[in-house]
Design a protein around this motif. Structure first.
Motif, short mmCIF file in Angstrom:
data_model
loop_
_atom_site.label_atom_id
_atom_site.label_comp_id
_atom_site.label_asym_id
_atom_site.label_seq_id
_atom_site.Cartn_x
_atom_site.Cartn_y
_atom_site.Cartn_z
N CYS A 12 0.29 3.95 -0.67
CA CYS A 12 1.11 2.72 -0.45
C CYS A 12 1.20 2.33 1.06
N TRP A 15 3.98 -0.15 2.23
CA TRP A 15 5.36 0.24 2.18
C TRP A 15 5.62 0.57 3.46
N GLN A 19 10.96 1.91 2.26
CA GLN A 19 10.64 1.73 0.95
C GLN A 19 9.95 3.15 0.23
N GLU A 22 12.82 5.47 -0.63
CA GLU A 22 13.55 5.22 -1.67
C GLU A 22 12.90 5.04 -3.08
N ARG A 23 11.62 4.80 -3.10
CA ARG A 23 10.67 4.77 -4.02
C ARG A 23 10.41 5.97 -4.73
N GLN A 26 13.25 7.22 -6.74
CA GLN A 26 13.60 6.56 -7.80
C GLN A 26 12.28 6.87 -8.98
N MET A 27 11.24 7.41 -8.32
CA MET A 27 10.27 7.69 -9.18
C MET A 27 10.09 9.26 -9.48
N ASP A 255 3.23 1.19 -7.16
CA ASP A 255 4.22 1.27 -8.01
C ASP A 255 3.79 1.24 -9.34
N PRO A 259 4.30 6.66 -10.62
CA PRO A 259 5.26 6.93 -11.74
C PRO A 259 4.24 7.64 -12.74
#
Length: 309
Positions: A12, A15, A19, A22-23, A26-27, A255, A259
């Motif tokens: 990434c 990013w 980011q 945080e991501r 979230q993942m 993104d 995941p």
């Protein structure tokens, strides 16, 4: 401690560090491998060399994601003494940086054998440079990991090198795809290296077909057997997903890819762990069933009858 999951920020490059943190949360990732190209580079929006270390530390701590490793491009193969001195100086600085961020590892390379050089001579040279760096790593509490790449992708030479160094703060970042590229399966490398693996790196591809990067489990690297072997030797560190969008911008965006990779790895870990638990219980049950029954203790002899007086 169970195996935890991380990803490298080569996936990434666009990013920011905010980011990334945080991501990752979230993942469902537990940690992040922070790739660095140095303060002179602008190829990574999340370049750690361009942000204060205390800010990076606080940023990841706030979201509950660990900055696992500071992954550098530095190598120790250099024949030139000035280049070697510069590399050792940079690694020492990177160890300080990693400690301030809160990373448990710094990743470097052994790397190349020059034309006309004996491989054993290069290994000896790398080993001699690692001793003082291991001491520095011990002082700051950050382990130094060498990754199998370039001229040194197989386990045997790394096993020999780490035996030469024999330092508790020197280990390996084991990239299963690089080993697969020379035809070495996890069944060979993982049992041989065992506890020397500090960080496990995964990416999948069709070996021998150019870049060929594919979702985990859809190539020929053998990611699931690698995970199984790691669990088999009691590995309880991080497995880090490497998706080389920093070098190949046409690859699937992070993104979308990350995941899916997390879910596949999590599924394999759960399936392999459950199968191992079932096997353990079945073995215990069979052992109990086949165990010899204890021989009853002989009854004591009867007391002689008393004679009448």
């Amino acid at each position: 401690m169970a195996i935890k999951l991380a990803f490298s920020t080569v996936a990434c490059p666009e990013w920011t560090l905010e980011q990334v943190a945080e991501r990752a949360r979230q993942m469902g990732y537990d940690g992040v491998e922070l790739r660095t190209l140095g303060s002179g580079s602008s190829d990574l929006a999340c370049e750690p060399a361009l942000t204060q270390t205390t800010k990076i530390h606080d940023l990841f701590k706030a979201v509950g994601v660990e900055p696992v490793c500071l992954s550098t491009s530095t190598a120790l193969h250099h024949r030139n003494s000035t280049a070697a001195k510069d590399a050792c100086f940079q690694i020492s600085r990177d160890l300080d940086t990693a400690a301030e961020i809160g990373c448990r590892f710094v990743r470097i390379f052994g790397n190349e054998v020059s034309p006309g050089e004996a491989r054993n001579a290069v290994i000896q040279r790398i080993a001699e440079r690692l001793g003082p760096l291991g001491d520095k790593a011990g002082q700051v509490g950050v382990q130094l990991l060498l990754e199998n790449a370039g001229s040194f992708c197989g386990a045997k030479e790394w096993w020999w090198l780490l035996n030469l160094v024999n330092h508790p703060m020197i280990g390996l970042s084991w990239n299963v795809a690089n080993a697969a590229a020379i035809g070495e399966p996890a069944a060979v490398s993982v049992p041989m290296l065992h506890s020397r693996i500090g960080l496990a790196k995964v990416k999948d591809l069709h070996v021998g077909e150019g870049s060929g990067y594919v979702p985990l489990g859809e190539g020929t690297v053998g990611i699931e057997p690698f995970i199984k072997r790691l669990l088999g030797v009691g590995y309880d560190g991080y497995v880090s997903v490497e998706w080389d969008r920093l070098w190949l911008a046409s690859l699937t965006p992070a993104d979308q890819y990350l995941p899916d990779a997390q879910q596949r790895l999590k599924g394999w870990l759960e399936t392999i762990t459950e199968a191992g638990e079932k096997g353990r219980k079945a073995a215990e049950k069979a052992a109990q069933k086949n165990a010899p029954k204890p021989t009853p203790a002989p009854e004591p002899p009867a007391e002689p009858a008393a004679k009448a007086g």
